[in-house]
Write a protein that holds these residues in place. Sequence first.
Motif, short mmCIF file in Angstrom:
data_model
loop_
_atom_site.label_atom_id
_atom_site.label_comp_id
_atom_site.label_asym_id
_atom_site.label_seq_id
_atom_site.Cartn_x
_atom_site.Cartn_y
_atom_site.Cartn_z
N UNK A 236 0.82 -1.22 0.00
CA UNK A 236 0.00 0.00 0.00
C UNK A 236 0.86 1.27 0.00
N UNK A 237 2.18 1.10 -0.09
CA UNK A 237 3.03 2.28 -0.26
C UNK A 237 4.00 2.59 0.86
N UNK A 238 4.01 1.78 1.91
CA UNK A 238 4.97 2.03 3.00
C UNK A 238 6.39 1.67 2.54
N UNK A 239 7.33 2.52 2.87
CA UNK A 239 8.74 2.28 2.55
C UNK A 239 9.46 1.91 3.86
N UNK A 240 9.77 0.61 4.07
CA UNK A 240 10.33 0.20 5.36
C UNK A 240 11.64 0.90 5.71
N UNK A 241 12.49 1.14 4.71
CA UNK A 241 13.77 1.80 5.02
C UNK A 241 13.51 3.23 5.51
#
Length: 342
Positions: free
Chosen positions: A195-200
């Motif tokens: 859904x668009x989350x960027x873990x870094x």
Amino acid sequence: MSEMTTSSRSRVLAGPDVFERICEEILRRERFLLTSHARPDGDSIGSQLAMAYALDALGKQVRLVNADAAPDHYREFPGLDRIEIAERCDAEADALIVMECSDLTRTGVSGLEGHYIINIDHHAGNRMYGALNWFDESAAACGEMVFDLIRALGVSLTREIATHIYLAILTDTGSFHHSNITPRTFDICRQTVEAGVNPAAMARRVFDSNSFGKLKLIGALLNAMELTDNGHLAVLAIDDDMLAACGCTHNDTEGVINLPLTAREIQAVVFFKVVASGDVRVSMRSKYDVDVRLVASEHGGGGHRNAAGFTVPGPLAEVRPQIIARLGKAIAEGMHRQEDDE
Ligand code: 5GP
Ligand code: MN
């Protein structure tokens, strides 16, 4: 497939029909008040705001209230400015959703007792104070439960909601360190990333956002760290002089308690903070079977087996040796069980 895992788990653990009842009551009510615990952490903020965005999507009226402001590095997350900070709240609402609180006093907000309460929590020892109580100790974060609810309500996972769910899980698992992580934890995280989350970027925002003052404070705290119980227990303590010397506030101590656990020998950490009232706030962390929640519950606090806390009247010099001795016992018992398991 994830939808199936989600609903079957909920039915078993929510108690008969509670999950379905919560969905029904949310759908038929209009005005919602959302709260979480005092001194909010990533799970309380993330659960609360994910829920708020989901209720927005359903066209509901939403107000959020907490006793304390979120730590600085959470303030850039979407919607943080929607949370009112107040010690008392007399807002009218058709339902109060309380997340992450084993009892209502954990909110630190007064005036909430008269509401129709929906209680959503994953802390052992929840007092079931709501009209509807959904308690699931197996959830790695309250955010996992909120995720279930949001999906069951038919709300799609927007980027804002996904961000807050990921924040809740990332922080409450101690960045994927703690023991209650399950395949579904990763399944939910996978969906948030889709859904668009960027873990870094999330890790940088949450963990790499220290001020220089905080780095100095970490140095001072670790320098003054005491080791007891053959090096198995680390003791940290902070006072106003140390904070002032580093140009820090109590907020800057967040997360520091986890650092000693990176030493292989250390099985538990206790962090004493003398607060303005003279009371001593005690935070504890542990590894494996060392049960710090039990210690907290003996002092009117709570939490999880590996992360718990409580507040006791001072002075520190008096309570410190007692608590250290009690933790020594918890370590001895926990290590025993660990050896038995192996
Ligand atoms: P922390 O040490 O980060 O404040 O808290 C660790 C865990 O223990 C969190 O899950 C928190 O909700 C819980 N906890 C901390 N202090 C208290 C307390 O005074 N009462 C209860 N019931 N739980 C607490
Ligand atoms: Mn939590």
